[in-house]
Design an enzyme around this catalytic site. Structure first.
Site, PDB file in Angstrom:
ATOM      1  CB  SER A  96     -59.163 -15.224 -33.650  1.00 38.49           C
ATOM      2  OG  SER A  96     -58.258 -16.295 -33.554  1.00 38.49           O
ATOM      3  CG  HIS A 109     -60.024 -12.400 -31.449  1.00 40.39           C
ATOM      4  ND1 HIS A 109     -59.099 -11.817 -32.290  1.00 40.39           N
ATOM      5  CD2 HIS A 109     -59.373 -13.414 -30.815  1.00 40.39           C
ATOM      6  CE1 HIS A 109     -57.948 -12.463 -32.183  1.00 40.39           C
ATOM      7  NE2 HIS A 109     -58.084 -13.429 -31.307  1.00 40.39           N
ATOM      8  CE  LYS A 135     -55.715 -10.969 -29.829  1.00 41.22           C
ATOM      9  NZ  LYS A 135     -54.429 -11.172 -30.476  1.00 41.22           N
TER      10      LYS A 135
HETATM   11  C1  LIG Z   1     -58.814 -16.173 -28.187  1.00 42.75           C
HETATM   12  C2  LIG Z   1     -57.547 -15.627 -27.631  1.00 42.75           C
HETATM   13  N1  LIG Z   1     -57.382 -15.629 -26.295  1.00 42.75           N
HETATM   14  C3  LIG Z   1     -56.255 -15.157 -25.737  1.00 42.75           C
HETATM   15  C4  LIG Z   1     -55.255 -14.624 -26.509  1.00 42.75           C
HETATM   16  C5  LIG Z   1     -54.032 -14.079 -25.839  1.00 42.75           C
HETATM   17  O1  LIG Z   1     -54.143 -12.682 -25.792  1.00 42.75           O
HETATM   18  P1  LIG Z   1     -52.820 -11.810 -25.618  1.00 42.75           P
HETATM   19  O2  LIG Z   1     -52.318 -11.538 -26.993  1.00 42.75           O
HETATM   20  O3  LIG Z   1     -53.232 -10.583 -24.875  1.00 42.75           O
HETATM   21  O4  LIG Z   1     -51.855 -12.652 -24.855  1.00 42.75           O
HETATM   22  C6  LIG Z   1     -55.366 -14.587 -27.896  1.00 42.75           C
HETATM   23  C7  LIG Z   1     -54.266 -14.034 -28.701  1.00 42.75           C
HETATM   24  O5  LIG Z   1     -54.256 -13.903 -29.866  1.00 42.75           O
HETATM   25  C8  LIG Z   1     -56.541 -15.116 -28.481  1.00 42.75           C
HETATM   26  O6  LIG Z   1     -56.701 -15.136 -29.801  1.00 42.75           O
END
Ligand SMILES: Cc1ncc(COP(=O)(O)O)c(C=O)c1O
Length: 434
Positions: free
Chosen positions: A185, A213, A244
């Site tokens: 991200s 993402h 997201k």
């Molecule tokens: C690559 C990645 N995995 C997991 C997560 C965690 O997701 P969540 O916001 O649903 O806890 C994020 C959160 O930004 C993330 O960027």
């Protein structure tokens, strides 16, 4: 969020409360503050939302959520095993299993929790397992791996030679799992899924991909980059978020029935936590289902991304050339990054969060723009013009067309030491006293 999104989807216009800088008078809106003129902060355009497609404002999602909240109430009333499973939880899990063509799925309150649950449970049930982790993996994956107590090895980001080197060091019959992401991200890089799966087969490793993402955004039904690349069936576990591109809230894993049953039965953060509200699950299930058959939103998203990249590139704004929808604009200095972001918000009515250490290494501080189908041409031009003015204000030279384009692979990504990070945070605190 903002009326810019609601206006695209028609009837569901909202005056939602602001989320920026605690300003209770700021409405997040599409209206245009004059470039170059002081912004009265009544209208701010968000450029860093992870609600990538504006689904959090989509009438079908809102309608499903409202219907379910009227029908079932505000909360779930318990943990999944004790009173907290509603028809909308099972509906959502069926929708997600179908999305990824897996036997089953399990929903959590967020994907951070889902990632930790999967990794710690696998480590519990497969003694001696070694996790092989991409160097740029998200904090939730690192937390899961480290917290599991299992052995870990790290390979250089997206470097398949290094992954093979690591795999070759582990005995063939030692259980192992490669843990990686599809879209990273902060740099906007994309994992070479086919190559990872080829190596996994060759070295007898399991695979776990985080598509947080990418879900909703890639693949013909929005199942992610693995679907786009025809590799979904080769991955043992896929995790994703509902917060997201799907615009709602929650996280999940999708896998074989056996793996899902193990996590359901052994992960404390699944068993001992109140389940997400049914209305949230109803909204999320509707969003997932809707995006399965609305490729035009994904196409519009990619088109807007390509257009913004072109505008910024042509204007000489220093951008990492990414293969994804993430548009990182490099600043390289934490204090400057924060000051520039403040100026963008206060003067130009543009909200983009400065991304500083520890999210990115010291020296690679940046803005991270996330264009969406609901950003209009006018908003894009205003963003470009504001950035050019900002670059002049801060006396930063714009790139000339002769300068080579930098890809995330070519960029020297320094590893920050903790001391460097602390110095950076102190510099920030001095520059911006509370
Ligand atoms: C690559 C990645 N995995 C997991 C997560 C965690 O997701 P969540 O916001 O649903 O806890 C994020 C959160 O930004 C993330 O960027």
């Amino acid at each position: 969020m903002c009326r810019q999104q609601a206006s695209t989807f028609g009837a569901a216009a909202h005056n939602l409360e602001p989320q920026v800088s605690g300003e209770s008078t700021t409405s997040l809106d599409a209206s245009t503050p004059v470039v170059g003129g002081p912004c009265n902060r009544e209208h701010v355009t968000i450029w860093c939302s992870n609600d990538y497609l504006g689904m959090g404002q989509h009438p079908v999602v809102l309608e499903a959520t409202i219907k379910a909240i009227t029908e079932t109430g505000a909360g779930s009333g318990g943990t999944r095993n004790i009173g907290g499973t509603n028809k909308y939880h099972t509906l959502l899990e069926a929708e997600l299993a179908d999305l990824h063509h897996k036997e089953a799925a399990l929903v959590f309150s967020n994907c951070f929790s889902a990632n930790v649950a999967l990794l710690t449970t696998i480590a519990k049930l497969v003694p001696g397992i070694v996790f092989i982790s991409d160097a740029k993996n998200h904090a939730s994956l690192i937390e899961g791996i480290c917290g599991s107590g299992a052995a870990k090895k790290i390979f250089k980001h997206n470097d398949m030679q290094d992954l093979e080197r690591v795999l070759a060091e582990i005995p063939q019959n030692t259980p192992k799992m490669i843990v990686f992401e599809s879209v990273y991200s902060m740099d906007g890089t994309i994992g070479p899924i086919k190559h990872v799966c080829d190596l996994a087969e060759q070295y007898n490793a399991m695979t776990f991909i985080d598509e947080v993402h990418a879900v909703g955004l890639y693949g013909s039904r929005g199942a992610g980059v693995a679907e786009r690349d025809g590799q979904m069936h080769r991955l043992d576990v896929i995790s994703g978020t509902l917060g997201k591109a799907y615009g709602v809230f929650g996280g999940y894993i999708a896998a074989s029935k056996r793996i899902i049953d193990c996590v359901r039965s052994f992960a404390p953060n699944f068993i001992f936590s109140t389940s997400p509200p049914p209305s949230v699950c109803a909204g999320a299930a509707t969003s997932v289902g809707f995006l399965k058959s609305h490729n035009e939103l994904r196409e519009a998203h990619q088109a807007k991304t390509a257009h913004l990249k072109m505008l910024l590139r042509d204007a000489g704004i220093p951008m990492l050339e990414t293969p994804s929808h993430i548009v990182p604009v490099m600043i390289g200095d934490a204090v400057k990054c924060k000051h520039m972001a403040d100026r963008l918000l206060n003067h130009y009515g543009i909200y983009v969060q400065p991304i500083n250490y520890p999210t990115v290494p010291v020296g690679t501080e940046r803005f991270r723009f996330t264009p969406s189908p609901v950003h209009t041409e006018e908003m894009m031009l205003r963003l470009r013009d504001s950035l050019v003015s900002l670059w002049h204000e801060f006396n930063i030279p714009l790139q000339t067309s002769k300068q080579p384009v930098v890809t995330p692979q070519q960029q020297r990504i320094p590893l920050s030491t903790h001391e460097e990070g602390i110095r950076c945070v102190q510099a920030m605190a001095t520059a911006n006293p509370l």
